[in-house]
Scaffold this active site. Structure first.
Site, mmCIF file in Angstrom:
data_model
loop_
_atom_site.group_PDB
_atom_site.id
_atom_site.type_symbol
_atom_site.label_atom_id
_atom_site.label_comp_id
_atom_site.label_asym_id
_atom_site.label_seq_id
_atom_site.Cartn_x
_atom_site.Cartn_y
_atom_site.Cartn_z
ATOM 1 N N PRO A 1 0.634 -1.220 0.075
ATOM 2 C CG PRO A 1 -0.841 -1.450 1.376
ATOM 3 C CD PRO A 1 0.292 -2.212 1.002
ATOM 4 C CB CYS A 2 0.862 4.074 -2.313
ATOM 5 S SG CYS A 2 1.260 2.982 -3.709
ATOM 6 N N PRO A 3 -0.624 4.642 0.640
ATOM 7 C CG PRO A 3 -2.874 4.471 0.936
ATOM 8 C CD PRO A 3 -1.709 3.802 0.371
ATOM 9 C CG PHE B 1 5.422 5.628 2.048
ATOM 10 C CD1 PHE B 1 6.249 5.740 3.203
ATOM 11 C CD2 PHE B 1 5.024 4.335 1.620
ATOM 12 C CE1 PHE B 1 6.709 4.164 3.799
ATOM 13 C CE2 PHE B 1 5.205 2.857 2.432
ATOM 14 C CZ PHE B 1 6.316 3.063 3.513
#
Length: 429
Positions: free
Chosen positions: A82-84, A86
């Site tokens: 998951p990206c959120p 960062f």
């Protein structure tokens, strides 16, 4: 040559999976949380073993079972965690975000012991805010016997008609790392949004498709998939919407179908909206892929928007495949140059006793690192968001700092991630 094998975590709708398949990797396992994305994987690759659920749930799969495939060590462990954690939109919570699985995935490489590891994430992970986080990742992998490298790759350099910078980590066992080189960028003119989408825009007989394609003569801004915490599908924040408008695209939503005969934009609108199929084309899926996305419009758009573009995954996968086959020129191992992302973290990590800011400055100066007091304090502030920092009074009256545990989830039974994940799972994608 035998096909190389891969276990992929957080596989999404298959952008990275398709790219790796093109590069010669055969999927032994794909694990994905989202039910619709898992259904997409099964629909398109019925032969793959797809596990649906939290990748960190030991009841879903046992990583150690995949150390070998057909009596050979696993070739590649890959994932788009998951990206959120960062992103600025995700408040850059990093190690304290229940969605953060990057450190866990690095720890997973220690457990599974593949020949190679591939993880990709957003550009935010390359920011100064996460310098210590990255340093911890490199140090952990080096201790586990891997040579690791980070690289910021732009999708537009690999034939994808959008910006989409992605921060990519590749780690290999030393015998293979000597043969790894990052993929070279595509030569020639980058494809534009117009030429990429003309056939789809004209598919229902819209007479204005050619004129629209001629106007859409640049690459797109980064496609933003978003998460379940936000509303319906649209093509990004205000700045992105303005960039889309210059290309003649209404970015306020996603269309059900292409414009038909006689279609004209409403007053104040720059042009037509894109369909999910058009967004997938911009993301790097090709017509010959015949990739079908399961679910309704919003969920299919999120699947596409959150994907790793297949052409980028293919290019990186080819570089890894060559290294695993020990093809080409041998290179100097990256650890020979001792990459340092955060000198303050590196210094404190090796200290048994607390150091004051003045002591940190003096010790780093001896190592050739010239940092001012405000710079050291900024490093410490960033460090404290991802690590426990003990403050100890010194005889001078100033504080000394001692580096404690990494706050990130790496599989601990009592970690706060479990409770937060259980509470927020319905909003996690």
């Amino acid at each position: 040559m035998r096909d190389l094998n891969v276990v992929e975590i957080c596989a999404g709708a298959g952008g990275q999976a398709l790219g790796l398949e093109r590069a010669g990797f055969e999927h032994t396992l794909a694990v994905e949380l989202d039910a619709n994305a898992a259904a997409t994987l099964r629909r398109n690759r019925a032969a793959w073993h797809v596990v649906e659920g939290d990748v960190a749930d030991p009841e879903k799969w046992t990583p150690e079972d995949y150390r070998t495939v057909n009596d050979e060590p696993l070739d590649l462990l890959a994932g788009g965690v998951p990206c959120p954690p960062f992103t600025i939109a995700g408040k850059q919570l990093g190690a304290t975000d229940e969605r953060d699985l990057f450190a866990w995935a690095v720890n997973l490489a220690e457990r599974v012991q593949p020949k190679a590891l591939l993880l990709e994430n957003v550009r935010g992970l390359s920011a100064n805010r996460f310098a210590a986080y990255r340093q911890n990742v490199l140090d952990t992998l080096q201790s586990a016997g891997y040579a690791a490298q980070w690289r910021l790759l732009h999708a537009s350099d690999f034939g994808v008609p959008q910006l989409r910078p992605r921060f990519v980590l590749v780690a290999l066992r030393p015998d293979y790392a000597r043969y790894f080189s990052w993929p070279e960028v595509s030569a020639g003119v980058r494809p534009t949004v117009g030429e990429t989408l003309y056939d789809l825009m004209a598919a229902r007989g819209w007479e204005g498709a050619r004129a629209w394609a001629d106007k859409a003569d640049d690459i797109a801004p980064t496609i933003v998939g978003g998460s379940k915490k936000h509303g319906g599908a649209d093509l990004g924040p205000t700045r992105a919407k303005a960039a889309w408008a210059k290309l003649g695209v209404d970015a306020m939503g996603v269309a059900d179908e292409a414009p038909g005969p006689g279609w004209k934009p409403a007053a104040g609108k720059p042009g037509p909206r894109l369909t999910v199929d058009m967004v997938a084309r911009i993301q790097g899926w090709k017509p010959e892929d015949k990739w079908f996305f399961e679910g309704r419009k919003t969920t299919t758009y999120r699947q596409v928007g959150n994907a790793f573009p297949p052409p980028v995954a293919e290019a990186v996968g080819q570089s890894i495949a060559r290294a695993l086959r020990q093809e080409g020129k041998r290179n100097e191992l990256v650890e020979a140059t001792e990459t340092v992302h955060d000198p303050v973290y590196k210094l404190l990590r090796g200290m048994e006793r607390p150091l004051g800011v003045d002591q940190i400055i003096k010790r780093l100066a001896k190592q050739g690192q010239q940092l001012t007091e405000p710079e050291v304090e900024r490093h410490l502030a960033h460090l404290e968001r991802d690590f426990i920092i003990a403050r100890v009074p010194r005889s001078s009256g100033a504080l000394g700092y001692k580096l404690g545990e990494f706050r990130a989830f790496v599989g601990q039974e009592g970690h706060q991630r479990h409770e937060l994940f259980a509470v927020n799972q319905a909003k996690i994608s």
